[in-house]
Design a protein around this motif. Structure first.
Motif, PDB file in Angstrom:
ATOM      1  N   GLU A 276       0.856  -1.228  -0.086  1.00  0.00           N
ATOM      2  CA  GLU A 276      -0.231  -0.195   0.027  1.00  0.00           C
ATOM      3  C   GLU A 276       0.352   1.257   0.050  1.00  0.00           C
ATOM      4  N   ASP A 277       1.922   1.139   1.065  1.00  0.00           N
ATOM      5  CA  ASP A 277       2.748   2.776   0.974  1.00  0.00           C
ATOM      6  C   ASP A 277       3.664   2.653  -0.260  1.00  0.00           C
ATOM      7  N   GLN A 280       1.059   4.529  -3.348  1.00  0.00           N
ATOM      8  CA  GLN A 280       1.510   5.593  -2.476  1.00  0.00           C
ATOM      9  C   GLN A 280       2.141   6.202  -3.436  1.00  0.00           C
ATOM     10  N   LYS A 281       3.472   5.638  -3.436  1.00  0.00           N
ATOM     11  CA  LYS A 281       4.628   6.864  -3.715  1.00  0.00           C
ATOM     12  C   LYS A 281       4.400   6.489  -4.758  1.00  0.00           C
ATOM     13  N   ASP A 284       3.547   9.750  -6.626  1.00  0.00           N
ATOM     14  CA  ASP A 284       4.113  10.807  -6.904  1.00  0.00           C
ATOM     15  C   ASP A 284       5.028  11.352  -8.282  1.00  0.00           C
ATOM     16  N   GLU A 401      -1.132   5.196 -12.511  1.00  0.00           N
ATOM     17  CA  GLU A 401      -2.040   6.460 -12.704  1.00  0.00           C
ATOM     18  C   GLU A 401      -3.284   6.444 -12.970  1.00  0.00           C
ATOM     19  N   CYS A 405      -6.336   7.156 -10.126  1.00  0.00           N
ATOM     20  CA  CYS A 405      -6.809   9.257 -10.342  1.00  0.00           C
ATOM     21  C   CYS A 405      -7.489   9.725 -11.687  1.00  0.00           C
TER      22      CYS A 405
END
Length: 492
Positions: A276-277, A280-281, A284, A401, A405
């Protein structure tokens, strides 16, 4: 190298993570409301032929018509061409297709942004070890199988097994077939022959715009395509999916059956492995390198750019060694980010400038070696005269992405907002227009808090001069729902 496949399944979404030596390398996401279309076969209807583009738009039942280029039509009338005809020069698309014509097409690229799906008439149906090419007559072997002896063995074996079949088709031997036995390949050939007969029967009665064949769901597709001897463990957090995966493995990938396990822990499986982390990275722009340097990744509709920076890394010896070490580390990180974010199309990499030719070659080879483990085909060019590395990576599905998103409703995907100062000056011009057009007793200005604050502080004298010039009082009101760029001038 030890790898794991982690399957996280919910009714709404299926996610699969490929973890190598504890580091997340690839993520696959499939949502129940929006499954990927690549590999699906449709009964299409030509809605428009564009001779100037040597292309056509085909209705396959989606919101947007799909795109079919002339280069993907070469096999349609191949049997009608004389033996001397060059397939390098296909006939004009207007002589092959007409509006309203029905034809069987397969999706090669998912719809992306404003673009519709990409189609081909070169149909192919995959299994564990082989890909069936209907109507073909050649045997191809994956370039990832490097041994000449093994390549020839597989080619001869498939040629022999397919020659006794009722129908003649071409086959492509997949990477997973390396060291496969005769019985494994025979089973695959029979399975693909039966499947193709079923597809053809469905197509004969299917109306235009209907789905004729759909590829396997994600949970089974990754088992078919990714499972190999390097996968030490397959963890599934859903008992229902576990049964489905186990039955599929027993039939098609028996060597993986013992490696499939049910994960019953209380902590979510992706949290346990840090997935999960990492996801998220991966959303970016900035990617930190262990040395202190960093990457900046910008994705656009036509290409992706990657900028390498030394950042806080100052090195220990000299500038050239510092740059080389940063670029070598960046090459590894870039290959991983391309896989993790599933970036495709044209990719431009701006490594830190290197003066020594040997260093440039070293970095380029490091990038190519890191990309060898990528399941998606890529091609890297030499360093250009501007010091850029140009490469392409096959794009079939949406990037991470695009799946997770959507464009920001405030900046509409620009990534920037007009400054409060710019909005104030736009507002002044609008006030002048309104004052000249309407005979108002008062003007009410509705704007965001940041803009009103600037009007009452730094631009207060400009606002007073404007009010005196037009001879009409101006009243300010904060509108909490407005973004910084929004404002309204209302004559009262």
């Amino acid at each position: 190298m030890s790898s794991e496949l982690l399957l996280n399944v919910t009714p709404q979404e299926t996610r699969v993570a490929l973890v190598e030596n504890g580091a997340l390398q690839e993520v696959y996401i499939e949502r129940s409301r929006r499954r990927g279309l690549v590999g699906n076969i449709y009964q299409g209807r030509v809605s428009r032929v564009l001779p100037g583009m040597e292309a056509a738009f085909v209705d396959i039942g989606l919101d947007r018509a799909a795109f079919l280029h002339a280069s993907d039509l070469r096999d349609i009338h191949q049997d009608d061409l004389p033996p001397s005809s060059e397939t390098l020069h296909p006939p004009a698309i207007s002589s092959v297709l007409q509006e309203g014509q029905h034809l069987l097409v397969q999706v090669t690229k998912d719809p992306l942004g404003s673009k519709g799906a990409r189609l081909t008439t070169h149909l192919s149906v995959p299994s564990r070890y082989l890909v069936l090419v209907p109507g073909g007559n050649s045997i191809g072997v994956s370039t990832r199988i490097e041994g000449d002896v093994e390549r020839q063995r597989l080619r001869d074996l498939v040629q022999s097994l397919s020659s006794v079949c009722e129908e003649a088709h071409g086959f492509i031997v997949r990477t997973a077939a390396e060291d496969a036995g005769e019985e494994d390949l025979r089973r695959d050939i029979h399975y693909l022959q039966r499947l193709w007969r079923t597809i053809r029967e469905r197509a004969s009665s299917a109306p235009a715009g209907s789905l004729v064949y759909s590829d396997l769901p994600l949970t089974l597709r990754v088992l078919r395509d990714l499972a190999n001897e390097e996968i030490a463990q397959i963890l599934v957090d859903s008992r229902e999916t576990l049964q489905l995966v186990t039955e599929f493995a027993a039939r098609y990938v028996p060597e993986m059956s013992e490696r499939i396990e049910h994960y019953a822990g209380e902590r979510p499986i992706f949290d346990l492995h840090g997935v999960e982390d990492e996801i998220q990275k991966a959303l970016d722009r900035k990617v930190q390198l262990k040395s202190g340097g960093h990457l900046v990744i910008d994705q656009t509709e036509s290409m992706t750019t990657v900028d390498v920076n030394t950042g806080a890394f100052v090195g220990h010896r000299n500038l050239e060694e510092t740059i080389l070490k940063t670029n070598l580390e960046a090459a590894q990180a870039i290959a991983r980010q391309l896989r993790l974010r599933n970036l495709g199309g044209i990719i431009i990499i701006d490594f830190i400038d290197m003066k020594e030719e040997g260093h440039r070659t070293q970095v380029l080879r490091a990038l190519e070696k890191a990309l060898d483990r990528d399941h998606t085909r890529s091609q890297v060019c030499e360093v250009s005269s501007l010091g850029l590395v140009e490469m392409t990576r096959k794009r079939t599905r949406e990037s991470l992405e695009h799946i997770l998103c959507e464009p920001c409703p405030t900046c509409v995907g620009r990534g920037l907002l007009k400054s409060a100062e710019t909005v104030c000056y736009e507002m002044f011009r609008e006030i002048l227009r309104e004052a000249r057009q309407f005979d108002a007793r008062e003007l009410l200005v509705l704007a965001a808090q940041e803009v009103v604050d600037m009007l009452l502080d730094e631009e207060s004298s400009s606002l007073a001069e404007l009010q005196e010039f037009i001879g009409v009082p101006i009243r300010l009101q904060v509108e909490q729902l407005y973004t910084q760029e929004q404002f309204d001038v209302v004559p009262l």
